[in-house]
Motif scaffolding. Structure first.
Motif, PDB file in Angstrom:
ATOM      1  N   GLU A   1      -4.839  11.705 -16.988  1.00  0.00           N
ATOM      2  CA  GLU A   1      -3.733  11.393 -16.077  1.00  0.00           C
ATOM      3  C   GLU A   1      -4.117  10.145 -15.298  1.00  0.00           C
ATOM      4  O   GLU A   1      -5.276  10.020 -14.888  1.00  0.00           O
ATOM      5  CB  GLU A   1      -3.507  12.541 -15.084  1.00  0.00           C
ATOM      6  N   PRO A   2      -3.193   9.216 -15.068  1.00  0.00           N
ATOM      7  CA  PRO A   2      -3.533   8.046 -14.245  1.00  0.00           C
ATOM      8  C   PRO A   2      -4.003   8.493 -12.856  1.00  0.00           C
ATOM      9  O   PRO A   2      -3.502   9.468 -12.303  1.00  0.00           O
ATOM     10  CB  PRO A   2      -2.211   7.281 -14.137  1.00  0.00           C
ATOM     11  N   ILE A   3      -5.002   7.791 -12.344  1.00  0.00           N
ATOM     12  CA  ILE A   3      -5.475   8.101 -10.998  1.00  0.00           C
ATOM     13  C   ILE A   3      -4.666   7.286  -9.991  1.00  0.00           C
ATOM     14  O   ILE A   3      -4.073   6.269 -10.335  1.00  0.00           O
ATOM     15  CB  ILE A   3      -6.989   7.838 -10.843  1.00  0.00           C
ATOM     16  N   CYS A   4      -4.630   7.734  -8.761  1.00  0.00           N
ATOM     17  CA  CYS A   4      -3.851   7.039  -7.736  1.00  0.00           C
ATOM     18  C   CYS A   4      -4.602   5.801  -7.233  1.00  0.00           C
ATOM     19  O   CYS A   4      -5.815   5.672  -7.424  1.00  0.00           O
ATOM     20  CB  CYS A   4      -3.517   7.979  -6.582  1.00  0.00           C
ATOM     21  N   ARG A   5      -3.877   4.906  -6.613  1.00  0.00           N
ATOM     22  CA  ARG A   5      -4.483   3.684  -6.072  1.00  0.00           C
ATOM     23  C   ARG A   5      -5.558   4.006  -5.051  1.00  0.00           C
ATOM     24  O   ARG A   5      -6.560   3.315  -4.964  1.00  0.00           O
ATOM     25  CB  ARG A   5      -3.405   2.807  -5.434  1.00  0.00           C
ATOM     26  N   GLU A   6      -5.342   5.045  -4.260  1.00  0.00           N
ATOM     27  CA  GLU A   6      -6.332   5.420  -3.253  1.00  0.00           C
ATOM     28  C   GLU A   6      -7.659   5.786  -3.903  1.00  0.00           C
ATOM     29  O   GLU A   6      -8.721   5.489  -3.370  1.00  0.00           O
ATOM     30  CB  GLU A   6      -5.816   6.573  -2.388  1.00  0.00           C
ATOM     31  N   GLU A   7      -7.610   6.429  -5.063  1.00  0.00           N
ATOM     32  CA  GLU A   7      -8.837   6.788  -5.778  1.00  0.00           C
ATOM     33  C   GLU A   7      -9.555   5.523  -6.251  1.00  0.00           C
ATOM     34  O   GLU A   7     -10.772   5.429  -6.150  1.00  0.00           O
ATOM     35  CB  GLU A   7      -8.521   7.696  -6.970  1.00  0.00           C
TER      36      GLU A   7
ATOM     37  N   ALA B   1       0.825  -1.210   0.000  1.00  0.00           N
ATOM     38  CA  ALA B   1       0.000   0.000   0.000  1.00  0.00           C
ATOM     39  C   ALA B   1       0.855   1.254   0.000  1.00  0.00           C
ATOM     40  O   ALA B   1       0.443   2.292  -0.487  1.00  0.00           O
ATOM     41  CB  ALA B   1      -0.925  -0.008   1.217  1.00  0.00           C
ATOM     42  N   ASP B   2       2.087   1.178   0.569  1.00  0.00           N
ATOM     43  CA  ASP B   2       2.914   2.378   0.593  1.00  0.00           C
ATOM     44  C   ASP B   2       3.908   2.436  -0.571  1.00  0.00           C
ATOM     45  O   ASP B   2       4.788   3.264  -0.582  1.00  0.00           O
ATOM     46  CB  ASP B   2       3.649   2.532   1.935  1.00  0.00           C
ATOM     47  N   ALA B   3       3.736   1.553  -1.558  1.00  0.00           N
ATOM     48  CA  ALA B   3       4.600   1.604  -2.743  1.00  0.00           C
ATOM     49  C   ALA B   3       4.212   2.824  -3.571  1.00  0.00           C
ATOM     50  O   ALA B   3       3.081   3.265  -3.557  1.00  0.00           O
ATOM     51  CB  ALA B   3       4.423   0.329  -3.576  1.00  0.00           C
ATOM     52  N   PRO B   4       5.138   3.404  -4.322  1.00  0.00           N
ATOM     53  CA  PRO B   4       4.813   4.570  -5.147  1.00  0.00           C
ATOM     54  C   PRO B   4       3.776   4.213  -6.200  1.00  0.00           C
ATOM     55  O   PRO B   4       3.612   3.057  -6.565  1.00  0.00           O
ATOM     56  CB  PRO B   4       6.158   4.942  -5.774  1.00  0.00           C
TER      57      PRO B   4
END
Length: 134
Positions: free
Chosen positions: A97-103, A8-11
């Motif tokens: 733009e790619p969305i983040c994993r959290e999204e 989960a904390d990976a970039p």
């Protein structure tokens, strides 16, 4: 041995899943596609960090830009593929733009709670009908 999934904390780097740049999260939740020409209700079929597929009553033209509105999320992009189905169209959208994993996780959480809310609403409707309260 299969590679470990990213922590989960990976970039937020793109993750390759087969031929795709990012793994898909399969869904079936209502959304809206908003463009400068119109707003259409749609069903979000799946989403990844780089794009989504939506089902609409009328197909969108390849190259049509706009955004998907889902809960309090707006995902901007353009239609890259359009397929006609029986009574609907399936459109593939690439995000600007790619969305983040959290999204992606927030969208999954919305989908899970949507299904639960729908189930509760249906039970309540049936309960009122059976008890003669409708």
């Amino acid at each position: 041995m299969a590679p470990e999934p990213p922590s989960a904390d990976a970039p937020d780097e793109p993750v390759t899943a087969g031929r795709r740049a990012a793994a898909r999260l399969r869904l079936a939740v209502p959304a809206k596609f908003v463009s400068i020409c119109e707003t259409q209700d749609c069903v979000l079929i799946d989403v990844s960090r780089t794009g989504a597929r939506v089902a609409l009553a009328r197909p969108l033209a390849v190259g049509q830009s706009g955004y998907l509105a889902l809960a309090k999320t707006e995902l901007f992009g353009a239609i890259v593929r359009s397929e006609r189905g029986e009574g609907m169209a399936i459109n593939a959208m690439a995000f600007d733009e790619p969305i983040c994993r959290e999204e992606v996780l927030r969208i999954r959480s919305f989908a899970e709670s949507f299904e639960l809310r729908q189930s509760h609403a249906l039970r309540e409707q049936v309960r009122r009908w059976v008890s003669g309260e409708s």
